[in-house]
Scaffold this motif. Structure first.
Motif, PDB file in Angstrom:
ATOM      1  N   ALA A   9       0.813  -1.221   0.000  1.00 32.49           N
ATOM      2  CA  ALA A   9       0.000   0.000   0.000  1.00 32.49           C
ATOM      3  C   ALA A   9       0.846   1.271   0.000  1.00 32.49           C
ATOM      4  N   TYR A  10       2.169   1.135  -0.094  1.00 28.85           N
ATOM      5  CA  TYR A  10       3.061   2.295  -0.007  1.00 28.85           C
ATOM      6  C   TYR A  10       4.009   2.327  -1.197  1.00 28.85           C
ATOM      7  N   PRO A  11       4.282   3.509  -1.703  1.00 23.77           N
ATOM      8  CA  PRO A  11       5.214   3.591  -2.832  1.00 23.77           C
ATOM      9  C   PRO A  11       6.652   3.341  -2.378  1.00 23.77           C
ATOM     10  N   TYR A  12       7.387   2.624  -3.184  1.00 26.74           N
ATOM     11  CA  TYR A  12       8.798   2.367  -2.885  1.00 26.74           C
ATOM     12  C   TYR A  12       9.495   1.989  -4.176  1.00 26.74           C
ATOM     13  N   ALA A  13      10.780   2.218  -4.201  1.00 30.61           N
ATOM     14  CA  ALA A  13      11.595   1.778  -5.328  1.00 30.61           C
ATOM     15  C   ALA A  13      12.006   0.333  -5.061  1.00 30.61           C
ATOM     16  N   SER A  23      14.658 -23.041  22.180  1.00 30.91           N
ATOM     17  CA  SER A  23      15.979 -22.793  21.612  1.00 30.91           C
ATOM     18  C   SER A  23      15.861 -23.128  20.130  1.00 30.91           C
ATOM     19  N   TRP A  24      15.605 -22.093  19.302  1.00 36.57           N
ATOM     20  CA  TRP A  24      15.432 -22.296  17.880  1.00 36.57           C
ATOM     21  C   TRP A  24      16.039 -21.150  17.107  1.00 36.57           C
ATOM     22  N   TRP A  25      16.116 -21.351  15.805  1.00 39.27           N
ATOM     23  CA  TRP A  25      16.828 -20.445  14.913  1.00 39.27           C
ATOM     24  C   TRP A  25      15.880 -19.789  13.919  1.00 39.27           C
ATOM     25  N   TYR A  26      16.286 -18.633  13.400  1.00 37.87           N
ATOM     26  CA  TYR A  26      15.570 -17.992  12.300  1.00 37.87           C
ATOM     27  C   TYR A  26      16.562 -17.110  11.545  1.00 37.87           C
ATOM     28  N   TYR A  27      16.220 -16.786  10.305  1.00 34.56           N
ATOM     29  CA  TYR A  27      17.009 -15.849   9.518  1.00 34.56           C
ATOM     30  C   TYR A  27      16.428 -14.442   9.703  1.00 34.56           C
ATOM     31  N   ASP A  28      17.296 -13.483   9.869  1.00 31.45           N
ATOM     32  CA  ASP A  28      16.915 -12.081   9.915  1.00 31.45           C
ATOM     33  C   ASP A  28      17.455 -11.455   8.628  1.00 31.45           C
ATOM     34  N   VAL A  29      16.567 -11.211   7.668  1.00 29.95           N
ATOM     35  CA  VAL A  29      16.965 -10.716   6.352  1.00 29.95           C
ATOM     36  C   VAL A  29      16.661  -9.225   6.288  1.00 29.95           C
ATOM     37  N   GLU A  30      17.683  -8.454   5.972  1.00 30.09           N
ATOM     38  CA  GLU A  30      17.539  -7.000   5.945  1.00 30.09           C
ATOM     39  C   GLU A  30      17.565  -6.487   4.502  1.00 30.09           C
ATOM     40  N   TRP A  31      16.642  -5.591   4.213  1.00 26.36           N
ATOM     41  CA  TRP A  31      16.501  -4.966   2.900  1.00 26.36           C
ATOM     42  C   TRP A  31      16.618  -3.461   3.037  1.00 26.36           C
ATOM     43  N   MET A  32      17.197  -2.824   2.048  1.00 27.09           N
ATOM     44  CA  MET A  32      17.214  -1.370   1.955  1.00 27.09           C
ATOM     45  C   MET A  32      16.105  -0.971   0.980  1.00 27.09           C
ATOM     46  N   VAL A  33      15.253  -0.071   1.437  1.00 25.65           N
ATOM     47  CA  VAL A  33      14.104   0.347   0.651  1.00 25.65           C
ATOM     48  C   VAL A  33      14.180   1.859   0.470  1.00 25.65           C
ATOM     49  N   TYR A  34      14.040   2.273  -0.762  1.00 26.44           N
ATOM     50  CA  TYR A  34      14.137   3.681  -1.111  1.00 26.44           C
ATOM     51  C   TYR A  34      12.775   4.178  -1.582  1.00 26.44           C
ATOM     52  N   PRO A  35      12.108   5.017  -0.806  1.00 29.35           N
ATOM     53  CA  PRO A  35      10.867   5.607  -1.322  1.00 29.35           C
ATOM     54  C   PRO A  35      11.189   6.503  -2.518  1.00 29.35           C
ATOM     55  N   PRO A  36      10.360   6.498  -3.528  1.00 25.96           N
ATOM     56  CA  PRO A  36      10.674   7.242  -4.756  1.00 25.96           C
ATOM     57  C   PRO A  36      10.804   8.745  -4.550  1.00 25.96           C
ATOM     58  N   GLU A  37      10.074   9.330  -3.614  1.00 25.15           N
ATOM     59  CA  GLU A  37      10.104  10.776  -3.443  1.00 25.15           C
ATOM     60  C   GLU A  37      11.181  11.230  -2.465  1.00 25.15           C
ATOM     61  N   GLY A  69      15.331  10.831  -1.125  1.00 24.83           N
ATOM     62  CA  GLY A  69      16.663  10.338  -1.444  1.00 24.83           C
ATOM     63  C   GLY A  69      17.234   9.448  -0.360  1.00 24.83           C
ATOM     64  N   ASP A  70      16.648   9.471   0.818  1.00 27.97           N
ATOM     65  CA  ASP A  70      17.138   8.666   1.929  1.00 27.97           C
ATOM     66  C   ASP A  70      16.591   7.251   1.810  1.00 27.97           C
ATOM     67  N   ARG A  71      17.116   6.362   2.608  1.00 26.25           N
ATOM     68  CA  ARG A  71      16.684   4.971   2.554  1.00 26.25           C
ATOM     69  C   ARG A  71      16.264   4.512   3.940  1.00 26.25           C
ATOM     70  N   SER A  72      15.592   3.384   3.967  1.00 20.49           N
ATOM     71  CA  SER A  72      15.162   2.772   5.204  1.00 20.49           C
ATOM     72  C   SER A  72      15.498   1.289   5.129  1.00 20.49           C
ATOM     73  N   SER A  73      15.973   0.729   6.222  1.00 21.69           N
ATOM     74  CA  SER A  73      16.198  -0.714   6.219  1.00 21.69           C
ATOM     75  C   SER A  73      15.005  -1.382   6.889  1.00 21.69           C
ATOM     76  N   ILE A  74      14.597  -2.487   6.329  1.00 19.68           N
ATOM     77  CA  ILE A  74      13.495  -3.270   6.881  1.00 19.68           C
ATOM     78  C   ILE A  74      13.998  -4.697   7.058  1.00 19.68           C
ATOM     79  N   SER A  75      13.833  -5.218   8.257  1.00 21.64           N
ATOM     80  CA  SER A  75      14.217  -6.601   8.545  1.00 21.64           C
ATOM     81  C   SER A  75      12.992  -7.491   8.488  1.00 21.64           C
ATOM     82  N   VAL A  76      13.165  -8.646   7.877  1.00 26.01           N
ATOM     83  CA  VAL A  76      12.080  -9.617   7.742  1.00 26.01           C
ATOM     84  C   VAL A  76      12.574 -10.948   8.314  1.00 26.01           C
TER      85      VAL A  76
END
Length: 127
Positions: free
Chosen positions: A57-61, A79-93, A95-102
């Motif tokens: 629902a949000y604009p992003y590059a 006691s269990w494991w998971y992956y923490d995957v980080e993405w850099m997301v750049y909104p089109p309007e 110039g700064d970026r935001s990291s989002i972890s999934v």
């Protein structure tokens, strides 16, 4: 139960509460085994699809992959494991970026998440 929080600029807060009920302990991974039951490449691909859903629902590059860390949860109940995957997301309007972890569980699933508007972010920490 583990709760992971991720932010998209000052727009959204994502809350990922998960534990055994969501399958976080299945499949188990014995620390003596060389390789995790889920490859990092699969975790990255799964997280990318989840990210598109999270931001639909949000604009992003085009998001750019940043990192993938294998993390272990230790507490009195699990006691269990998971992956923490980080993405850099750049909104089109902007110039700064935001990291989002999934987070991606070793069963290849992203836990269900809740979305909070930034102005309602304090409710994300309530039970």
């Amino acid at each position: 139960m583990l709760k992971i929080y991720s932010y998209y600029f000052e727009e959204l807060v994502f809350k990922f509460p998960f534990g055994a009920n969501e399958g976080a302990d299945n499949p188990p991974w014995n620390e003596n085994e060389d390789f995790s039951p889920l490859s990092p490449r699969v975790a990255i691909a799964v997280s990318r699809l989840a990210l598109f859903d999270m931001l639909r629902a949000y604009p992003y590059a085009e998001p750019k992959f940043h990192s993938c860390a294998l993390k272990k949860v230790n507490d009195s109940d699990c006691s269990w494991w998971y992956y923490d995957v980080e993405w850099m997301v750049y909104p089109p309007e902007c110039g700064d970026r935001s990291s989002i972890s999934v987070p991606v569980m070793l069963n290849g699933r992203v836990p269900p998440f809740e979305v909070f508007k930034y102005e309602d972010r304090f409710s994300a920490w309530r039970e």
